[in-house]
Motif scaffolding. Structure first.
Motif, PDB file in Angstrom:
ATOM      1  N   THR A  53       0.832  -1.198   0.000  1.00 47.25           N
ATOM      2  CA  THR A  53       0.000   0.000   0.000  1.00 47.25           C
ATOM      3  C   THR A  53       0.869   1.251   0.000  1.00 47.25           C
ATOM      4  OG1 THR A  53      -0.115   0.039   2.415  1.00 47.25           O
ATOM      5  CG2 THR A  53      -1.884  -1.118   1.260  1.00 47.25           C
ATOM      6  N   ARG A  57      -3.743   3.273  -0.197  1.00 44.45           N
ATOM      7  CA  ARG A  57      -4.188   2.736  -1.483  1.00 44.45           C
ATOM      8  C   ARG A  57      -3.355   1.510  -1.835  1.00 44.45           C
ATOM      9  NH1 ARG A  57      -2.329   3.284  -6.607  1.00 44.45           N
ATOM     10  NH2 ARG A  57      -0.722   4.738  -5.961  1.00 44.45           N
ATOM     11  N   THR A  59      -1.256  -0.729  -3.975  1.00 45.71           N
ATOM     12  CA  THR A  59      -0.480  -0.518  -5.204  1.00 45.71           C
ATOM     13  C   THR A  59      -0.085  -1.825  -5.870  1.00 45.71           C
ATOM     14  OG1 THR A  59       1.571  -0.410  -3.923  1.00 45.71           O
ATOM     15  CG2 THR A  59       0.462   1.682  -4.398  1.00 45.71           C
ATOM     16  N   TYR A  89      -1.415  -1.921  -9.457  1.00 44.94           N
ATOM     17  CA  TYR A  89      -2.516  -0.980  -9.632  1.00 44.94           C
ATOM     18  C   TYR A  89      -1.939   0.417  -9.843  1.00 44.94           C
ATOM     19  CZ  TYR A  89      -5.351  -4.680  -7.550  1.00 44.94           C
ATOM     20  OH  TYR A  89      -5.978  -5.866  -7.277  1.00 44.94           O
ATOM     21  N   LYS A  91      -2.761   4.700 -10.250  1.00 46.19           N
ATOM     22  CA  LYS A  91      -3.548   5.624  -9.428  1.00 46.19           C
ATOM     23  C   LYS A  91      -5.015   5.665  -9.820  1.00 46.19           C
ATOM     24  CE  LYS A  91       0.375   8.305  -8.062  1.00 46.19           C
ATOM     25  NZ  LYS A  91       1.163   9.485  -8.105  1.00 46.19           N
ATOM     26  N   GLY A  93      -6.607   2.905 -10.752  1.00 51.14           N
ATOM     27  CA  GLY A  93      -7.142   1.574 -10.512  1.00 51.14           C
ATOM     28  C   GLY A  93      -6.941   0.596 -11.655  1.00 51.14           C
TER      29      GLY A  93
END
Length: 184
Positions: A53, A57, A59, A89, A91, A93
Motif C-alpha cells: 500500500t 491505497r 499498489t 494498480y 492511481k 485503478g
C-alpha cells in the motif's frame, strides 16, 4: 637393544606422529568451520499473499506458493523459487498482471528479477512474453535484453531487447520484427 624394545620405540614414535597429525587435522576442520557461514533464509513462508500500500491505497498484490527471505545476509534479497503472480494498480485503478516461474527481489536496489516463462499483460490487451524481465520498482520501469513477443490491439512484434513503463504507455524496443500499426 632387544627386538621388543626397538618395536616398542618404533610403535611409540609412529603412534605419537599419528596422534599429532590427527589432532592437526581436527584443528584444521575446526578452523574451516569458523570461516564457514551458512546461507540460510532468515524467514520462510508458504502460500504468500502480500498487499503493498501507499497512503492507504493498494499498489500491488503478490501471490506466491513459496517465499524465502534473506534479510540478514550482506546483500539482502527475497526469493520466490516457485514463481509469483503479481497485480499492479495505477492511481486510476488500472491493473497490470505479471506472472513468472521464479523471482528475486533485491532490497538495496529495489530491483526485481523475473525469470522463466515471464508474462506481463494489461487490462486493455497489451501482452509481453519473455524468459527474463527486470522491474525497477522505484521508476516503475521494465526491461530485458532477451527475446520477447509483444502483442496488443495494434499487432504482434518479436524482438530482442525492450524497455517500457508499467502501463505500456512508453515502449522502446530493439531488433524487432512483425507487423505493428503506427499512428502515421
Amino acid at each position: 637393544m632387544t627386538i621388543t624394545k626397538r618395536f616398542f620405540l618404533k610403535f611409540a614414535a609412529i603412534s605419537s606422529c599419528a596422534l599429532v597429525l590427527g589432532s592437526c587435522e581436527s584443528n584444521f576442520k575446526n578452523i574451516q568451520k569458523i570461516n564457514f557461514s551458512e546461507f540460510v533464509p532468515s524467514s520462510d513462508a508458504d502460500l504468500v499473499d502480500l498487499k503493498y500500500t501507499d497512503s492507504g491505497r493498494i499498489t500491488a498484490v503478490l501471490v506466491s506458493p513459496k517465499m524465502l527471505d534473506y534479510a540478514t545476509v550482506e546483500f539482502p534479497f527475497t526469493e520466490f523459487p516457485k514463481g509469483i503472480d503479481v497485480t499492479l494498480y495505477d492511481k486510476k485503478g488500472k491493473k497490470t498482471f505479471i506472472k513468472s516461474n521464479y523471482a528475486v527481489s533485491y532490497k538495496a536496489t529495489n530491483m526485481i528479477d523475473l525469470q522463466g516463462n515471464v508474462k506481463i499483460f494489461t487490462e486493455d490487451g497489451q501482452k509481453l512474453e519473455t524468459e527474463q524481465l527486470y522491474f525497477d520498482q522505484k521508476n516503475e520501469w521494465f526491461f530485458t535484453e532477451r527475446k520477447f513477443k509483444l502483442s496488443g490491439a495494434k499487432g504482434v512484434s518479436n524482438g530482442q531487447g525492450i524497455d517500457f513503463s508499467k502501463d505500456f504507455k512508453v515502449i522502446n524496443s530493439q531488433k524487432i520484427t512483425g507487423e505493428v500499426q503506427t499512428e502515421e
